[in-house]
Design a protein around this motif. Sequence first.
Motif: not given
Length: 261
Positions: A124-153
């Motif tokens: 039932e867990a749900r996940f979102s990089q919700i920053f853009a909906r708040r007018g913000l960019s990634l933080d707490f390491g998301g810009s480094w973690l995500l491409p390494k975990l799932v690829g750039l695209q």
Amino acid sequence: MAADVLLASRDTDVLTLTLNRPHRRNAIDADLWAALHEQLTAARDDPAVRAVVIAGAGGAFCAGADLSSGVAPGHPLNRMRAVNDVALLLHELPVPSIAKVEGVAVGAGWNLALGCDLVVSTPEARFSQIFARRGLSLDFGGSWLLPKLVGLQQAKRLALLAEMIDAAEAHRLGLVTWVVDPTEIDAFVTDLAARLAAGPPVALAQSKALLTEGAGSSFRDALAGEARAQTVNLATADAPAAFDAFNEKREPSFTGEWAID
């Protein structure tokens, strides 16, 4: 600091940190950032802690940073320094860490989970990089973690569209390690943490560091790092203990103690 915003409990050598602001789906305010900093620093410096579990109270993991009061006073760089300090502490924690995700994990809350070594969630867990909906960019390491975990695209998809995805999709992308039934997740995480805590602490710490550093190093650098790590491992009591246990067909007991006088 409100002492009850983060609950810390110890079961022998496993430390569990539970975000405890259920009325805000455990969104992180200044007090909770400070409490996480304090507890992760203590865990880093306590050799008796062999594994860390991060969870959320009240059926949610973490709804990200608490924006309910608007923009906090002070320079934004100073506020982000507090966030980044916690991210670094988690990222560099020498012991294995597990995120136990129930309910939502969004924004910095999702990146808090991704900053752990292993992620266990319910279906039932749900996940979102919700920053853009708040007018913000990634933080707490998301810009480094995500491409390494799932690829750039796929990282760009998650960041730019800020979609909410379910646990099955997160698992397919490699952002959740296990999806476990809600009735079984407590026992699953307890067993997993115990298994990690029973491992050789020095060797596990070095493997964590090697894997992290290897993501941005050459193959030659990785081999040199592995050689240094094995040299340290062979100077502890754990490698000989493992060899003896193997020969005697029993489970080893690891301490991480230095064995060279």
